[in-house]
Design a protein around this motif. Structure first.
Motif, PDB file in Angstrom:
ATOM      1  N   PRO A 107     113.279  83.818 193.704  1.00  0.00           N
ATOM      2  CA  PRO A 107     113.583  82.480 193.203  1.00  0.00           C
ATOM      3  C   PRO A 107     114.400  81.661 194.211  1.00  0.00           C
ATOM      4  O   PRO A 107     114.931  82.235 195.161  1.00  0.00           O
ATOM      5  CB  PRO A 107     114.413  82.748 191.952  1.00  0.00           C
ATOM      6  N   TYR A 134     120.655  87.327 191.498  1.00  0.00           N
ATOM      7  CA  TYR A 134     121.944  87.990 191.495  1.00  0.00           C
ATOM      8  C   TYR A 134     122.494  88.138 190.092  1.00  0.00           C
ATOM      9  O   TYR A 134     122.244  87.317 189.219  1.00  0.00           O
ATOM     10  CB  TYR A 134     122.933  87.178 192.332  1.00  0.00           C
ATOM     11  N   LYS A 175     116.895  83.432 200.916  1.00  0.00           N
ATOM     12  CA  LYS A 175     115.730  83.754 201.765  1.00  0.00           C
ATOM     13  C   LYS A 175     115.842  83.037 203.109  1.00  0.00           C
ATOM     14  O   LYS A 175     115.710  83.640 204.171  1.00  0.00           O
ATOM     15  CB  LYS A 175     114.428  83.340 201.064  1.00  0.00           C
TER      16      LYS A 175
HETATM   17  P1  ADP Z   1     116.455  80.192 199.400  1.00  0.00           P
HETATM   18  O1  ADP Z   1     115.927  80.039 200.747  1.00  0.00           O
HETATM   19  O2  ADP Z   1     116.183  81.543 198.819  1.00  0.00           O
HETATM   20  O3  ADP Z   1     116.095  79.121 198.461  1.00  0.00           O
HETATM   21  P2  ADP Z   1     118.967  79.709 200.663  1.00  0.00           P
HETATM   22  O4  ADP Z   1     118.819  80.641 201.791  1.00  0.00           O
HETATM   23  O5  ADP Z   1     118.788  78.273 200.894  1.00  0.00           O
HETATM   24  O6  ADP Z   1     118.035  80.171 199.489  1.00  0.00           O
HETATM   25  O7  ADP Z   1     120.382  79.975 200.013  1.00  0.00           O
HETATM   26  C1  ADP Z   1     121.153  78.999 199.361  1.00  0.00           C
HETATM   27  C2  ADP Z   1     122.594  79.152 199.730  1.00  0.00           C
HETATM   28  O8  ADP Z   1     123.108  80.354 199.200  1.00  0.00           O
HETATM   29  C3  ADP Z   1     122.832  79.230 201.207  1.00  0.00           C
HETATM   30  O9  ADP Z   1     123.972  78.498 201.532  1.00  0.00           O
HETATM   31  C4  ADP Z   1     123.067  80.699 201.459  1.00  0.00           C
HETATM   32  O10 ADP Z   1     123.913  80.907 202.553  1.00  0.00           O
HETATM   33  C5  ADP Z   1     123.716  81.144 200.207  1.00  0.00           C
HETATM   34  N1  ADP Z   1     123.470  82.554 199.877  1.00  0.00           N
HETATM   35  C6  ADP Z   1     122.417  83.034 199.201  1.00  0.00           C
HETATM   36  N2  ADP Z   1     122.487  84.375 199.097  1.00  0.00           N
HETATM   37  C7  ADP Z   1     123.603  84.765 199.723  1.00  0.00           C
HETATM   38  C8  ADP Z   1     124.228  86.020 199.953  1.00  0.00           C
HETATM   39  N3  ADP Z   1     123.704  87.152 199.499  1.00  0.00           N
HETATM   40  N4  ADP Z   1     125.378  86.038 200.633  1.00  0.00           N
HETATM   41  C9  ADP Z   1     125.915  84.896 201.071  1.00  0.00           C
HETATM   42  N5  ADP Z   1     125.394  83.677 200.890  1.00  0.00           N
HETATM   43  C10 ADP Z   1     124.237  83.596 200.219  1.00  0.00           C
END
Ligand code: ADP
Length: 834
Positions: A362, A499, A367
């Motif tokens: 999601p 999470y 990612k």
């Molecule tokens: P997605 O690509 O899955 O939509 P993102 O990579 O854009 O998600 O993540 C959104 C935000 O959440 C970012 O700022 C990312 O650094 C943070 N984030 C997500 N998962 C983690 C994690 N496990 N540890 C630290 N920061 C996280």
């Protein structure tokens, strides 16, 4: 004849050595004489009988030739005219009479006197036709020779063809040729006319050969010179015209100079360089304000700015990568592990790419940021390319330059943006790519991702192959089942499900808050957000699988706090669970603790949504009627079918569950899935639908703390579903403590975080009756007849109904009335078994 020879033998006459000329019999020519010795010889000859012996010098540069310096065969000639020229030279006109050979020399005079014998030839040769053939050959070749040299008058070739004397022909031909003295002398010295013709033919063939080669070379040289001259001339003309046209053209050549310099400096591979120079050449010939020249300039800019050779040095050090992944992300152990394995393989087999990694999950689960960290770890430039909404193949591959406003596709654009040929390109939301009549972008993506084919990826705009084999592609998807099948086959999917609240809290605390504080320029000691406040945000201000909204909400807290901090430089803010409302307003989500009480006709399902899992209440209500089934809540076809299957199964088991087997004729069933504005589909609500139906039909309530997911078959088997982890996390968030899952999904339990499992009871089942056993507050039995209120009401009204439709209803009512009366004791609201 012999006698005549004898007479001729003894002729003595003055000899004149000739420089660079051979005089043949019958030939009339004039030449200038300057040497005293020769002049003397001429004068004496004039006094005797005006004949003189002319023989060529072997070496023309010899000033005072001796006996050995002249050829022994020459021509007896008649002096026809002498003309004294100023400066001690005499111009003499002579006519060749016959060829003769020197027999002896005497130098009693200041010049040589020679005794010569003429070399007569037979008049009519025996092999006449052979001679004829030879003569024709010679004439033919001479004509060709004349044409090639361009130095022989047309008259000469005409006169040659008119000669029918075989011994004279070679002499005339040879005298007209521009060959050296030695060749002419060879003809002169040959007494046999046949051999003379043969020798001459030989010489002609050789000369023609040489002339043809010469002519070829000449024409090539001329062409080259012509072309350069022509271009020069045209360019000068163009310049003049452009000047006439006015100011706009000034600086035109500066522009092309600038391009040629740029091209030179760009370090382009040979093929690209060739193409660039060709385009530059076209540009030079074009009017600056023409649309086409604009197109060429843009194209040249692309060629020059593409990173054809530049790359960064890849860092395959595993511990370095591990460090960076650990530093940037909390949790995600499985993902990190998989990524490191992938890198390890790449290190072991350099150049091996393996399958493309696809991070599926999601939004907001990290990612993109995992991919970014990997780029950093590997020391590759990072570019993100969103594929959401891409439906046209040309978006991937570009448009041909013939289109107005054509541009390269996204891949080439991304490479240019990266500035190196080995970046990490994140293909975001590959599941959102769709296709339409303009072509299927996924087939173009296939080529991009296939390491066998992407060595020379062809973009329509660029027209040149680009090597994508050094690019590391990582893709992301929200829903892996939506990825086009052939693409999915090339990928290794790593799931990131979402999470737990606890993980979210840790992520906020360790990563999001420090990161956002730094971005907002707020010192950590001035703004503190308590864990309780974080939890409050997680529970009541966001509802998501990832942490994107959490991050956004935290930043809005920071923005508001920043204002206060600026107004009062000494202020230190501590946000706790209570004060958070000051920054964020009233709670947005009240955690729906699953209804709190057990209800009849309401079952809780678990749904998978692109933003993670969610719980889903399914309501069934019954009304008097004729057995229709109404479904509302924007259900998709599969879900509607599920509802029908569920009803059929319940009907087939009606007796077992103590339900009136004729319920399908008497009651209308309305099934609704709340949040009606959101479309829902899929088979996994099957057991939930059936449970809600049984509950409504039996009046037995469903436990409020139970949620379930599973497909149902007509015969009541429970089939596996997808997305168990997301669904479980959603159930956990909703405060549910028991989940009924298909037996075949038991293996997926290990993916679920232990912290969640501690608080959840997972019940795997394989048959629908097991579902009921755990979901209903009491198991219905065939011994007890369960009857919901509507049926009972119907029974109460049956008298009236009979009056109205006596024939049709009597039988039915008769059959059912006794049963109804005996079983229904209570009202619908307070069901009998609670
Ligand atoms: P997605 O690509 O899955 O939509 P993102 O990579 O854009 O998600 O993540 C959104 C935000 O959440 C970012 O700022 C990312 O650094 C943070 N984030 C997500 N998962 C983690 C994690 N496990 N540890 C630290 N920061 C996280």
């Amino acid at each position: 004849m012999k006698k005549e020879d004898k007479i001729m033998k003894e002729r003595k006459m003055p000899m004149l050595p000739l420089r660079g000329i051979v005089v043949f019999p019958y030939m009339i020519l004039h030449f200038d004489v300057g040497r005293t010795k020769s002049m003397k010889a001429l004068e004496d000859a004039m006094l005797i009988d005006q004949t003189i012996f002319l023989s060529a010098q072997i070496d023309a540069s010899e000033e005072d030739p001796g006996k050995e310096d002249v050829y022994p065969v020459g021509t007896i000639a008649r002096i026809k005219q002498l003309l004294r020229l100023p400066g001690d030279t005499i111009r003499v006109l002579v006519e060749g009479l016959e060829r003769a050979k020197i027999l002896s020399w005497s130098d009693e005079n200041p010049y040589f006197t020679v005794a010569v014998a003429s070399m007569k030839t037979p008049r009519s040769p025996r092999n006449k036709s052979e001679m004829e053939a030879l003569a024709r050959q010679v004439i033919e070749h001479f004509e060709r020779y004349a044409k090639l040299t361009n130095r022989i008058s047309p008259d000469a070739s005409l006169s040659v063809s008119a000669i029918d004397d075989f011994s004279r022909l070679p002499d005339v031909v040879a005298s007209n040729m521009n060959t050296g003295v030695d060749m002419k002398q060879a003809i002169l010295a040959e007494p046999s006319p046949k051999k003379r013709l043969e020798k001459l033919l030989d010489i002609l063939v050789k000369e023609i050969d040489i002339l043809e080669i010469e002519r070829n070379i000449n024409s090539k040289v001329r062409q080259q010179i012509d072309k350069t001259q022509r271009e020069y001339y045209l360019r000068e003309q163009l310049k003049a015209i452009q000047k006439e046209l006015g100011d706009q053209e000034i600086g035109r050549s500066d522009e092309s100079d600038e391009y040629s310099q740029k091209i030179e400096e760009a370090n382009l591979p040979e093929e690209v360089l060739k193409k660039a120079l060709k385009e530059l050449d076209r540009l030079k010939k074009m009017h600056a304000s023409s649309a086409e020249s604009g197109v060429i300039r843009t194209y040249l800019d692309w060629l020059i700015e593409m990173p054809w050779q530049e790359s960064t040095k890849e860092n395959l050090d595993l511990s370095h990568a591990e460090e960076i992944l650990a530093k940037d992300h909390y949790g995600l152990e499985k993902v990190k592990e998989r990524m490191l394995e992938h890198l390890a393989i790449r290190q072991l087999r350099e150049g091996m790419h393996g399958p493309i990694i696809c991070l599926a999950g999601p939004p907001g689960v990290g990612k993109t940021s995992v991919a970014k960290s990997i780029a950093e770890a590997l020391n590759r430039n990072y570019v993100r390319m969103s594929l959401g909404g891409v439906r046209d193949e040309a978006e991937i591959r570009g448009h041909r330059r013939t289109y107005v406003g054509a541009m390269p596709g996204r891949i080439i654009t991304a490479i240019k943006q990266a500035g190196t040929k080995n970046p990490l390109i994140l293909l975001d939301e590959i599941d959102k790519m769709s296709s339409d009549f303009r072509g299927d972008p996924s087939s173009a993506m296939l080529e991009v991702l296939d390491s066998e084919q992407n060595k020379d990826f062809r973009d329509h705009y660029l027209e040149l192959p680009y090597d994508l084999s050094d690019v590391l592609f990582i893709t992301t998807a929200n829903y892996k089942d939506a990825i086009p099948r052939p693409l999915l086959d090339r990928m290794e999917v790593i799931d990131i499900a979402g999470y737990t609240d606890n993980e979210k809290e840790q992520i906020a605390h360790r990563h999001l808050i420090p990161k956002q504080l730094a971005l907002h320029g707020i010192g950590e000691h001035r703004l503190k957000i308590d864990p309780a406040a974080i939890r409050e945000i997680i529970h009541h201000y966001t509802r998501e699988a990832g942490v994107r909204n959490l991050e956004r909400t935290l930043t809005s807290v920071m923005r508001k706090a920043a204002k206060e901090l600026v107004l009062d430089p000494n202020l230190v803010i501590r946000v706790n669970a209570k004060t958070i409302q000051k920054y964020l307003g009233a709670r947005k989500f009240l955690v729906d603790k699953a209804g709190r009480v057990d209800q009849v006709g309401v079952a809780r399902g678990l749904a998978w949504t692109p933003v993670g899992g969610d719980t889903l209440e399914i309501e069934v209500t019954l009304m008097q009627g004729d057995g229709s089934l109404e479904l509302t809540g924007q259900l998709g076809d599969v879900m509607k079918e599920s509802a029908r299957i569920a009803r059929s199964h319940v009907r087939s088991k009606a007796a077992e569950f103590g339900i009136d087997p004729m319920f399908h004729k008497k009651v209308d069933m309305h099934l609704h899935v709340p949040e009606g504005a959101i479309p829902k589909d899929g088979p996994s609500a099957g057991i939930t639908l059936a449970t809600a139906m049984v509950s409504a039909l039996t009046g037995i309530a469903v436990r409020h703390n139970v949620a379930m997911t599973g497909e149902i078959t007509l015969r009541g088997r429970v089939l596996p579903i997808g997305g168990l982890k997301e669904k479980t996390l959603a159930a956990h968030r909703a405060g549910i403590d028991t989940i009924i899952i298909p037996m075949e999904n038991k293996k997926d339990i290990e993916d679920i975080p232990e912290k969640v499992l501690e608080k959840l009871q997972m019940i795997p089942v394989s048959r629908f009756d097991q579902v009921l056993r755990h979901a209903l507050v009491k198991m219905p039995s065939e011994k007890t007849s369960h009857q919901p209120a509507v049926m009972r009401q119907e029974a109460a009204q049956n008298k009236k109904t009979v009056d109205l439709e006596p024939v049709r209803n009597t039988k039915t009512i008769d059959q059912e009335t006794p049963q109804n009366k005996s079983t229904i004791k209570k009202d619908e609201g307070d069901h009998p078994c609670s």
